[in-house]
Motif scaffolding. Structure first.
Motif, PDB file in Angstrom:
ATOM      1  N   ASP A  93       4.358   3.760  14.046  1.00  0.00           N
ATOM      2  CA  ASP A  93       2.910   3.614  14.195  1.00  0.00           C
ATOM      3  C   ASP A  93       2.538   3.254  15.628  1.00  0.00           C
ATOM      4  O   ASP A  93       1.556   3.757  16.174  1.00  0.00           O
ATOM      5  N   VAL A  94       3.341   2.358  16.223  1.00  0.00           N
ATOM      6  CA  VAL A  94       3.049   1.946  17.585  1.00  0.00           C
ATOM      7  C   VAL A  94       3.202   3.102  18.556  1.00  0.00           C
ATOM      8  O   VAL A  94       2.357   3.370  19.407  1.00  0.00           O
ATOM      9  N   PHE A  95       4.320   3.833  18.422  1.00  0.00           N
ATOM     10  CA  PHE A  95       4.582   4.913  19.366  1.00  0.00           C
ATOM     11  C   PHE A  95       3.674   6.114  19.138  1.00  0.00           C
ATOM     12  O   PHE A  95       3.452   6.911  20.040  1.00  0.00           O
ATOM     13  N   SER A  96       3.141   6.259  17.915  1.00  0.00           N
ATOM     14  CA  SER A  96       2.238   7.372  17.649  1.00  0.00           C
ATOM     15  C   SER A  96       0.803   7.062  18.041  1.00  0.00           C
ATOM     16  O   SER A  96      -0.050   7.936  17.996  1.00  0.00           O
ATOM     17  N   GLY A  97       0.560   5.805  18.376  1.00  0.00           N
ATOM     18  CA  GLY A  97      -0.767   5.433  18.851  1.00  0.00           C
ATOM     19  C   GLY A  97      -1.762   5.126  17.773  1.00  0.00           C
ATOM     20  O   GLY A  97      -2.950   4.967  18.055  1.00  0.00           O
ATOM     21  N   VAL A  98      -1.316   5.010  16.505  1.00  0.00           N
ATOM     22  CA  VAL A  98      -2.248   4.734  15.405  1.00  0.00           C
ATOM     23  C   VAL A  98      -2.236   3.269  15.028  1.00  0.00           C
ATOM     24  O   VAL A  98      -2.966   2.857  14.128  1.00  0.00           O
ATOM     25  N   ALA A  99      -1.395   2.480  15.677  1.00  0.00           N
ATOM     26  CA  ALA A  99      -1.282   1.071  15.288  1.00  0.00           C
ATOM     27  C   ALA A  99      -2.566   0.312  15.559  1.00  0.00           C
ATOM     28  O   ALA A  99      -2.924  -0.612  14.833  1.00  0.00           O
ATOM     29  N   ASP A 100      -3.277   0.664  16.609  1.00  0.00           N
ATOM     30  CA  ASP A 100      -4.498  -0.058  16.940  1.00  0.00           C
ATOM     31  C   ASP A 100      -5.532   0.044  15.841  1.00  0.00           C
ATOM     32  O   ASP A 100      -6.307  -0.868  15.609  1.00  0.00           O
ATOM     33  N   HIS A 101      -5.537   1.175  15.156  1.00  0.00           N
ATOM     34  CA  HIS A 101      -6.497   1.342  14.058  1.00  0.00           C
ATOM     35  C   HIS A 101      -5.941   0.794  12.750  1.00  0.00           C
ATOM     36  O   HIS A 101      -6.684   0.310  11.907  1.00  0.00           O
ATOM     37  N   ALA A 102      -4.603   0.875  12.607  1.00  0.00           N
ATOM     38  CA  ALA A 102      -4.007   0.458  11.333  1.00  0.00           C
ATOM     39  C   ALA A 102      -3.969  -1.049  11.179  1.00  0.00           C
ATOM     40  O   ALA A 102      -4.009  -1.566  10.072  1.00  0.00           O
ATOM     41  N   LEU A 103      -3.914  -1.763  12.286  1.00  0.00           N
ATOM     42  CA  LEU A 103      -3.772  -3.211  12.191  1.00  0.00           C
ATOM     43  C   LEU A 103      -4.965  -3.882  11.530  1.00  0.00           C
ATOM     44  O   LEU A 103      -4.833  -4.948  10.947  1.00  0.00           O
ATOM     45  N   ILE A 104      -6.128  -3.250  11.646  1.00  0.00           N
ATOM     46  CA  ILE A 104      -7.325  -3.863  11.088  1.00  0.00           C
ATOM     47  C   ILE A 104      -7.710  -3.250   9.749  1.00  0.00           C
ATOM     48  O   ILE A 104      -8.720  -3.631   9.176  1.00  0.00           O
ATOM     49  N   SER A 105      -6.920  -2.307   9.249  1.00  0.00           N
ATOM     50  CA  SER A 105      -7.238  -1.676   7.975  1.00  0.00           C
ATOM     51  C   SER A 105      -6.686  -2.503   6.828  1.00  0.00           C
ATOM     52  O   SER A 105      -5.651  -3.165   6.963  1.00  0.00           O
ATOM     53  N   PRO A 106      -7.335  -2.460   5.661  1.00  0.00           N
ATOM     54  CA  PRO A 106      -6.831  -3.222   4.509  1.00  0.00           C
ATOM     55  C   PRO A 106      -5.440  -2.773   4.080  1.00  0.00           C
ATOM     56  O   PRO A 106      -4.656  -3.579   3.581  1.00  0.00           O
ATOM     57  N   GLN A 107      -5.130  -1.469   4.240  1.00  0.00           N
ATOM     58  CA  GLN A 107      -3.827  -0.976   3.823  1.00  0.00           C
ATOM     59  C   GLN A 107      -2.696  -1.643   4.599  1.00  0.00           C
ATOM     60  O   GLN A 107      -1.613  -1.870   4.063  1.00  0.00           O
ATOM     61  N   THR A 108      -2.959  -1.960   5.865  1.00  0.00           N
ATOM     62  CA  THR A 108      -1.923  -2.585   6.683  1.00  0.00           C
ATOM     63  C   THR A 108      -1.631  -4.008   6.218  1.00  0.00           C
ATOM     64  O   THR A 108      -0.506  -4.487   6.356  1.00  0.00           O
ATOM     65  N   LEU A 109      -2.621  -4.682   5.677  1.00  0.00           N
ATOM     66  CA  LEU A 109      -2.441  -6.064   5.247  1.00  0.00           C
ATOM     67  C   LEU A 109      -1.790  -6.191   3.881  1.00  0.00           C
ATOM     68  O   LEU A 109      -1.354  -7.278   3.500  1.00  0.00           O
ATOM     69  N   ILE A 110      -1.724  -5.089   3.129  1.00  0.00           N
ATOM     70  CA  ILE A 110      -1.189  -5.162   1.775  1.00  0.00           C
ATOM     71  C   ILE A 110       0.275  -5.555   1.784  1.00  0.00           C
ATOM     72  O   ILE A 110       0.702  -6.452   1.048  1.00  0.00           O
ATOM     73  N   PHE A 111       1.068  -4.893   2.616  1.00  0.00           N
ATOM     74  CA  PHE A 111       2.508  -5.183   2.636  1.00  0.00           C
ATOM     75  C   PHE A 111       2.808  -6.620   3.037  1.00  0.00           C
ATOM     76  O   PHE A 111       3.586  -7.292   2.346  1.00  0.00           O
ATOM     77  N   PRO A 112       2.242  -7.153   4.141  1.00  0.00           N
ATOM     78  CA  PRO A 112       2.537  -8.556   4.485  1.00  0.00           C
ATOM     79  C   PRO A 112       2.129  -9.532   3.395  1.00  0.00           C
ATOM     80  O   PRO A 112       2.842 -10.517   3.149  1.00  0.00           O
ATOM     81  N   ILE A 113       0.981  -9.282   2.738  1.00  0.00           N
ATOM     82  CA  ILE A 113       0.526 -10.196   1.692  1.00  0.00           C
ATOM     83  C   ILE A 113       1.471 -10.164   0.493  1.00  0.00           C
ATOM     84  O   ILE A 113       1.903 -11.208  -0.016  1.00  0.00           O
ATOM     85  N   ILE A 114       1.819  -8.953   0.035  1.00  0.00           N
ATOM     86  CA  ILE A 114       2.723  -8.823  -1.106  1.00  0.00           C
ATOM     87  C   ILE A 114       4.094  -9.388  -0.765  1.00  0.00           C
ATOM     88  O   ILE A 114       4.720 -10.099  -1.571  1.00  0.00           O
ATOM     89  N   TYR A 115       4.560  -9.081   0.445  1.00  0.00           N
ATOM     90  CA  TYR A 115       5.876  -9.574   0.871  1.00  0.00           C
ATOM     91  C   TYR A 115       5.902 -11.102   0.914  1.00  0.00           C
ATOM     92  O   TYR A 115       6.851 -11.730   0.429  1.00  0.00           O
ATOM     93  N   THR A 116       4.857 -11.710   1.455  1.00  0.00           N
ATOM     94  CA  THR A 116       4.793 -13.168   1.531  1.00  0.00           C
ATOM     95  C   THR A 116       4.769 -13.790   0.142  1.00  0.00           C
ATOM     96  O   THR A 116       5.447 -14.796  -0.112  1.00  0.00           O
ATOM     97  N   LEU A 117       4.008 -13.198  -0.774  1.00  0.00           N
ATOM     98  CA  LEU A 117       3.945 -13.718  -2.142  1.00  0.00           C
ATOM     99  C   LEU A 117       5.296 -13.621  -2.838  1.00  0.00           C
ATOM    100  O   LEU A 117       5.723 -14.559  -3.537  1.00  0.00           O
ATOM    101  N   ILE A 118       5.985 -12.490  -2.655  1.00  0.00           N
ATOM    102  CA  ILE A 118       7.292 -12.311  -3.288  1.00  0.00           C
ATOM    103  C   ILE A 118       8.277 -13.352  -2.785  1.00  0.00           C
ATOM    104  O   ILE A 118       8.968 -14.025  -3.571  1.00  0.00           O
ATOM    105  N   VAL A 119       8.357 -13.506  -1.459  1.00  0.00           N
ATOM    106  CA  VAL A 119       9.294 -14.457  -0.873  1.00  0.00           C
ATOM    107  C   VAL A 119       8.955 -15.885  -1.302  1.00  0.00           C
ATOM    108  O   VAL A 119       9.844 -16.675  -1.646  1.00  0.00           O
ATOM    109  N   TYR A 120       7.667 -16.193  -1.305  1.00  0.00           N
ATOM    110  CA  TYR A 120       7.257 -17.565  -1.632  1.00  0.00           C
ATOM    111  C   TYR A 120       7.518 -17.885  -3.099  1.00  0.00           C
ATOM    112  O   TYR A 120       8.029 -18.969  -3.423  1.00  0.00           O
ATOM    113  N   ILE A 121       7.205 -16.979  -3.997  1.00  0.00           N
ATOM    114  CA  ILE A 121       7.421 -17.225  -5.427  1.00  0.00           C
ATOM    115  C   ILE A 121       8.913 -17.338  -5.733  1.00  0.00           C
ATOM    116  O   ILE A 121       9.349 -18.226  -6.487  1.00  0.00           O
ATOM    117  N   LEU A 122       9.713 -16.445  -5.161  1.00  0.00           N
ATOM    118  CA  LEU A 122      11.158 -16.522  -5.367  1.00  0.00           C
ATOM    119  C   LEU A 122      11.733 -17.821  -4.807  1.00  0.00           C
ATOM    120  O   LEU A 122      12.628 -18.433  -5.405  1.00  0.00           O
TER     121      LEU A 122
END
Length: 329
Positions: free
Chosen positions: A60-89
């Motif tokens: 994403d960074v090298f393709s130049g789309v990261a600037d737009h993806a960082l503020i999109s809701p889709q980009t936040l889904i993985f960190p949120i789900i990942y944090t919840l999984i790690v924290y619950i486990l």
């Protein structure tokens, strides 16, 4: 019939590790089940998921789309789900393994269902304690940041020109960073037993933090050694494991020997990380018991356990509590 005496452990790092190893080995199948349920998925979440996500982020960074993806809701889904999984486990592993080690220390029966049931009762105390600790650490970090801002503004008001790219400013920030890191380590050492307190004493919020600071007094060197030894090993394994997993992207044929070898290496890293997390949690619980012994809180409890639990046969030396003695220098 008289109960045979087990050798007393000294209140040091070796004693903590030896006692935790004894408890884990005495209930190996029980702790293996807990590891497969919680720690192995946690290890996979720590190593595999970030390693799989990293190439996507790089593309994403090298393709130049990261600037737009960082503020999109889709980009936040993985960190949120990942944090919840790690924290619950992490919560489930902490609660169940701490509960089992605590009862194993006394020689009580250690069963899977009560260990899993303890997660329900320990979930809120563990979460509230973690929030309280993060809140204090946030205030400390904010204080350091405000201190830097005040120093910079004061220097500018006195007529000094601040060059943010100068080596002096970089060294100043680095010095403050080291001080902040040492402060964080100090609090981590003092609060190292807070999760055990939350599980075994059902305390929550700020109370386990104060309780841990009291108990660890006189055993800070052991707590620091435990944190350093397991911290370095865990970080090293995670770093090596993630780098090893990234090598999968260079393998073209999944039936090749390289793919098989890489799979075995990654599985080995996951297994070692699981064992480290298990023994660290168990050792931290044993350290809590030793700290109680140091403060004179364990003698009556041990006497009650011997009087109530160990008057019948057969006698299993591997599962009996070791006598903890405190000898004044």
């Amino acid at each position: 019939m008289a109960t045979p005496m087990t050798p007393a452990h000294t209140l040091n790092l070796y004693g903590v590790l030896s006692e935790s190893k004894r408890i884990v080995n005495a209930h190996s199948r029980h702790f293996l089940a807990l590891s497969l349920l919680f720690l192995l998925p946690l290890s996979c979440s720590i190593i595999i998921l970030p390693a799989l996500r990293l190439p996507i982020a790089r593309s994403d960074v090298f393709s130049g789309v990261a600037d737009h993806a960082l503020i999109s809701p889709q980009t936040l889904i993985f960190p949120i789900i990942y944090t919840l999984i790690v924290y619950i486990l992490s919560i489930c592993a902490l609660a169940s393994i701490t509960h089992s080690t605590y009862h194993g220390f006394y020689g009580r029966s250690v069963k899977l269902f009560p260990a899993i049931k303890s997660i329900v009762f320990s979930f809120f105390p563990l979460v509230s304690t973690a929030i309280a600790a993060k809140f204090i650490l946030f205030l400390i970090s904010l204080s350091f940041l405000m201190f830097v801002v005040v120093i910079v503004k004061l220097a500018q008001n006195l007529g000094f020109v601040i060059d943010y790219n100068s080596s002096y400013f970089i060294w100043f920030c680095g010095f403050l960073g080291v001080i902040l890191s040492l402060v964080m380590v100090y609090f981590q050492v003092n609060w190292g037993l807070s999760s055990v307190v939350a599980v075994t004493e059902s305390k929550w919020g700020f109370e386990p933090l104060w309780r841990s600071s009291y108990l660890v007094n006189g055993m800070r060197s052991v707590s620091l050694s435990l944190l350093f030894v397991f911290g370095v090993l865990i970080v090293f394994l995670v770093w090596i494991g993630m780098n090893s997993l990234l090598d999968f992207g260079t393998i073209d044929e999944w039936r090749s020997f390289d793919f098989f070898l890489q799979t075995m290496i990654t599985s080995g890293f996951l297994s070692f990380l699981t064992l480290l997390l298990l023994h660290y949690t168990a050792a931290n619980t044993v350290l809590y018991m030793y700290c109680k012994a140091l403060h004179g809180e364990l003698a009556i409890e041990i006497a009650e356990e011997f009087a109530r639990e160990y008057v019948s046969l057969p006698f299993d030396d591997a599962k009996t509590p070791h006598v903890v003695t405190v000898v004044s220098a």
